[in-house]
Design an enzyme around this catalytic site. Structure first.
Site, PDB file in Angstrom:
ATOM      1  N   LYS A 107      21.393  30.219 -37.061  1.00 60.45           N
ATOM      2  CA  LYS A 107      21.812  28.933 -36.498  1.00 60.45           C
ATOM      3  C   LYS A 107      22.081  29.105 -35.026  1.00 60.45           C
ATOM      4  O   LYS A 107      22.462  30.195 -34.582  1.00 60.45           O
ATOM      5  CB  LYS A 107      23.093  28.450 -37.181  1.00 60.45           C
ATOM      6  CG  LYS A 107      23.349  26.970 -37.021  1.00 60.45           C
ATOM      7  CD  LYS A 107      22.406  26.190 -37.923  1.00 60.45           C
ATOM      8  CE  LYS A 107      22.851  24.829 -38.270  1.00 60.45           C
ATOM      9  NZ  LYS A 107      22.234  24.375 -39.520  1.00 60.45           N
TER      10      LYS A 107
HETATM   11  N1  GLU Z   1      19.210  22.117 -39.592  1.00 61.50           N
HETATM   12  C1  GLU Z   1      18.703  22.009 -40.921  1.00 61.50           C
HETATM   13  C2  GLU Z   1      19.653  22.666 -41.908  1.00 61.50           C
HETATM   14  O1  GLU Z   1      20.813  22.846 -41.633  1.00 61.50           O
HETATM   15  C3  GLU Z   1      17.271  22.507 -41.034  1.00 61.50           C
HETATM   16  C4  GLU Z   1      17.078  23.943 -40.728  1.00 61.50           C
HETATM   17  C5  GLU Z   1      15.612  24.376 -40.703  1.00 61.50           C
HETATM   18  O2  GLU Z   1      14.751  23.587 -41.018  1.00 61.50           O
HETATM   19  O3  GLU Z   1      15.395  25.546 -40.368  1.00 61.50           O
HETATM   20  O4  GLU Z   1      19.310  22.949 -43.024  1.00 61.50           O
END
Ligand code: GLU
Length: 417
Positions: A107
């Site tokens: 993240k």
């Molecule tokens: N931000 C989204 C999540 O928290 C998608 C993450 C992604 O597609 O890598 O799942």
């Protein structure tokens, strides 16, 4: 002494500890899983439109790469912190493992207020942040995606910056890209749709029909609005939606498309005709069958958990329920489908997009949605099975199932050196 409120990461560690106890997890693997593999903090200086310089702070956390490259979004928000980014990267690790896609968890985030920045400022900030984290991202290392207040536009900038630095086009470095540069059909609706697929499984479990239920949705961004439109389309009653400025409510239900038109005209859902304007906290306490928190973390807390009047909670946002509230809801028999399952649709279609970018083989929207539905159903069934067998909440069950998979990968690979 006043009781200390746990930070988001501490909260997530408590959940890890609970799941590890149930699993009787090997203590050395438990120890490894308590820490992120790699965290990078970068300074992001840019020239603002007025000629002055501003220096933002950005982060990228790779929690685990045991099951594959790190994967997870990048958020732009004034409250982004290292603690939050690490916690979210931990949740991404469990999420990918739970639905069985071959990724670890990551993240990122930049501390900024995107609502007060021009498009040019956002573009410069995104490009400079990308260069900052460039040494640790890549199609085989770590693949960013959209998250809170980022979308396909930002992903295009990241993809372009990375490609410029490499000297050739690298579409596999991000997912959630626009379609014309290698995005996948269905990616923009994936999180909202995925959440409705698990909701249908939950309703089946209670012998309830989707056409008879009332739903309140907190958050009307990409994920929440897609869920609202789809639920309305199939005949569920959407009785409330909200954004950061407030919420609108009508107990007879309303057409969320009309609310979206109002939001596009006025900048907010509040004061939409035919609805009563209420606060976000009132929305959370409405009497309804299904409550979908689809905004930010920590909105269901020990202060309001006893007032939640929904039978089913589907966590579209990441981390909307605190550990204390989780326990209260479980004791009150509220059936909660946790974030790592309920919002896994986004990263699942990200996986489809990444595969398409690497192979150059494009899928139809029907292929994407059919496969997404199967994966979400399987994730729900796997978690429900563990929850019934071990008589634990769906949250702990989802984590038990996921952590077991991550631990298994660590065991199989062995400890280096
Ligand atoms: N931000 C989204 C999540 O928290 C998608 C993450 C992604 O597609 O890598 O799942």
């Amino acid at each position: 002494m006043p009781e200390k409120t746990l930070s988001f990461f501490e909260n997530s560690l408590t959940q890890l500890d609970n799941a590890s106890k149930v699993l009787e997890l090997d203590p050395s693997i438990h120890k490894m899983l308590k820490k992120p593999e790699r965290v990078l903090t970068v300074s992001v200086p840019i020239c603002l439109d007025d000629g002055t310089t501003e220096v933002f702070t950005g982060y990228r956390s790779q929690y685990s790469t045991a099951r594959g490259p790190a994967k997870g979004g990048i958020r732009y928000h004034p409250n982004v912190s290292l603690d939050e980014v690490i916690a979210l990267s931990m949740l991404m690790t469990w999420k990918c493992a739970l639905v069985g896609i071959p990724f670890g968890g990551g993240k990122g985030g930049v501390v900024c207020n995107p609502k007060e920045m021009s498009e040019n400022e956002l573009r410069r900030m995104t490009r400079r942040y990308t260069v900052g984290i460039l040494p640790i991202i890549g199609p085989e290392q770590d693949i960013p995606a959209p998250d809170v207040y980022t979308g396909s536009r930002e992903m295009a900038w990241i993809m372009d910056t990375y490609s410029m630095m490499k000297g050739y086009s690298v579409p596999g470095v991000v997912t959630g890209k626009p379609l014309n540069i290698g995005g996948s059909l269905g990616r923009n609706i994936a999180t909202g749709r995925g959440a409705t697929f698990v909701l249908f499984e939950a309703l089946k479990h209670f012998n309830m029909s989707p056409s008879n239920v009332t739903c309140a949705i907190q958050g009307f961004g990409n994920a929440g609005s897609v869920a609202a439109f789809f639920l309305h389309e199939i005949g569920s009653k959407v009785i409330a939606v909200s954004d950061s400025k407030g919420a609108v409510y009508n107990k007879e239900g309303f057409n969320p498309n009309k609310v979206m038109e109002h939001k596009q005209k006025t900048g907010s859902v509040v004061d939409c005709e035919g609805c009563e304007t209420i606060s976000n906290s009132e929305l959370l306490e409405l009497e309804c069958d299904v409550l979908m928190p689809a905004a930010l973390e920590n909105v269901i807390t020990k202060e309001n958990a006893t007032n939640i009047n929904a039978k089913i909670v589907i966590e579209i946002a990441n981390g909307p329920t605190s550990s204390e509230a989780d326990k209260i809801l479980y004791d009150r028999d509220v059936f909660l489908v946790p974030d790592i399952l309920a919002n896994a649709g986004g990263v699942t279609v990200s996986y489809f997009e990444w595969s398409q970018s690497l192979t150059g083989w494009l899928w139809t929207e029907e292929e994407v949605l059919t496969r997404l539905e199967k994966i979400m159903q399987q994730g729900f069934r796997d978690a429900l099975k563990v929850s019934k067998e071990k008589e634990i909440s769906m949250r702990t069950a989802s984590q038990v199932f996921a952590i077991d998979r991550v631990a298994d990968a660590i065991k199989t690979r062995g400890l280096f050196p």
